[in-house]
Scaffold this motif. Sequence first.
Motif, short mmCIF file in Angstrom:
data_model
loop_
_atom_site.label_atom_id
_atom_site.label_comp_id
_atom_site.label_asym_id
_atom_site.label_seq_id
_atom_site.Cartn_x
_atom_site.Cartn_y
_atom_site.Cartn_z
N THR A 1 0.83 -1.20 0.00
CA THR A 1 0.00 0.00 0.00
C THR A 1 0.86 1.25 0.00
O THR A 1 0.60 2.21 -0.75
CB THR A 1 -0.94 0.00 1.22
N CYS B 1 -5.93 9.42 -0.46
CA CYS B 1 -6.63 8.58 0.51
C CYS B 1 -8.14 8.63 0.30
O CYS B 1 -8.86 7.69 0.66
CB CYS B 1 -6.29 9.03 1.93
N GLY B 2 -8.63 9.71 -0.26
CA GLY B 2 -10.07 9.88 -0.46
C GLY B 2 -10.61 9.19 -1.70
O GLY B 2 -11.83 9.16 -1.91
N ASP C 1 -12.20 6.64 -4.01
CA ASP C 1 -13.00 5.42 -3.92
C ASP C 1 -12.67 4.53 -5.12
O ASP C 1 -12.07 4.98 -6.11
CB ASP C 1 -14.49 5.76 -3.93
N ARG C 2 -13.10 3.29 -5.05
CA ARG C 2 -12.83 2.36 -6.16
C ARG C 2 -13.46 2.85 -7.45
O ARG C 2 -12.88 2.71 -8.53
CB ARG C 2 -13.35 0.97 -5.79
N THR D 1 -15.01 -1.30 2.97
CA THR D 1 -14.96 0.12 2.61
C THR D 1 -14.94 0.25 1.10
O THR D 1 -14.51 -0.68 0.39
CB THR D 1 -13.72 0.81 3.22
N ALA E 1 -13.15 2.49 -0.29
CA ALA E 1 -11.88 3.16 -0.57
C ALA E 1 -11.00 2.32 -1.50
O ALA E 1 -11.01 1.09 -1.45
CB ALA E 1 -11.14 3.43 0.73
N ILE F 1 -6.34 0.96 1.05
CA ILE F 1 -6.83 0.54 2.36
C ILE F 1 -5.67 0.17 3.28
O ILE F 1 -4.55 -0.12 2.84
CB ILE F 1 -7.81 -0.65 2.26
N SER F 2 -5.95 0.17 4.56
CA SER F 2 -4.97 -0.21 5.58
C SER F 2 -4.98 -1.73 5.74
O SER F 2 -5.78 -2.44 5.12
CB SER F 2 -5.32 0.45 6.92
N THR G 1 -9.60 -0.84 6.39
CA THR G 1 -10.27 0.45 6.43
C THR G 1 -9.60 1.42 5.46
O THR G 1 -8.50 1.15 4.95
CB THR G 1 -10.21 1.05 7.85
N ARG G 2 -10.26 2.53 5.20
CA ARG G 2 -9.68 3.55 4.33
C ARG G 2 -8.35 4.04 4.91
O ARG G 2 -8.24 4.26 6.12
CB ARG G 2 -10.63 4.73 4.17
N ASP H 1 -5.81 6.38 6.30
CA ASP H 1 -6.04 7.63 7.01
C ASP H 1 -4.89 8.60 6.76
O ASP H 1 -3.76 8.35 7.19
CB ASP H 1 -6.20 7.36 8.51
#
Length: 309
Positions: A129, A148-149, A151-152, A201, A203, A206-207, A211-212, A214
């Motif tokens: 990532t 980070c914002g 989306d797929r 998510t 996003a 991802i982490s 999650t998205r 951050d």
Amino acid sequence: MTTIRQHAEEYLAMRRRLGFKLTTFGEKLMSFVSYLEHTGVTVLTTEAALAWATDTPHSTDQVHWSRRLMVVRIFARHLKTLEPATEVPPDDALPHHYRRITPHLFTPAELSALLEATGLLQPAFRARTWHTLIGLLAVTGLRTSEACGLDRTDVDLADGLLTVRDTKFGKSRQVPVHASTTAALRAYARERDRRRPVPSTVAFLISTRGTRLDAHNLPHTFPLLLDTAGITAGEGRRRPRLHDLRHTFATTTLLNWYADGADVQARLPLLTTYLGHADPKSTYWYLSGSPELLALAAARLEHSLGGRP
């Protein structure tokens, strides 16, 4: 009777409805309101504003003070229309001194070392990532919050197009990317989906928790990568930041245009749009942000004047 806190909350809500994010501005304004409440002041005065602006135990930077006072001044102008007793701090009280910190411009060798350093992160997907994130920032100039914002559905791997929504200035834009970047993003997406076949998510990045990614947590890891890559700040400079990848992209783009003999002034609006700048002045700044660029601009001007002083 409406309190200053209520006025401040209503003011921030009103401006946010107009599209302003006001993240830092809002934090500073509410800090000032808390200061007034703590000191028992019920009317916004210049004296109270100056006291709060300079009440920074860990900083005596006058530029920092003037920026804090500017937040109060902007709010005070609004509040005075509702509460006539409000005092607006005069412009010559802690006058604003504009200062833009010189960015770190990553060399190609440093970028390679930085990407290689991500491979040492654990677990392996975290490394993947980070490698994708740094590569994306370096070749697109996106803000970290914008990356980070994503989306797929914002990442069109078929046409090589990113849609950046609700940016710093509340606008959206499309960012075309090179085929090699699309290939790297596609490879990351395959690995991500293999590890998380049922996403939690929307996003794109991802982490390890699914999650998205951050943006606020990224500065905790980036210094480790700098150390691993052996990248240090120059004498008298602050440590490189992730945001400097954006500066590097913009400066490199301008340098390449000069090298190609392009009409840089005519192309600057294109770079302004690509970077999502609200004001072309923010893009023009890059012409003076690098000594090499400044020299090229001066040489181009001298040539256009026929060598005349």
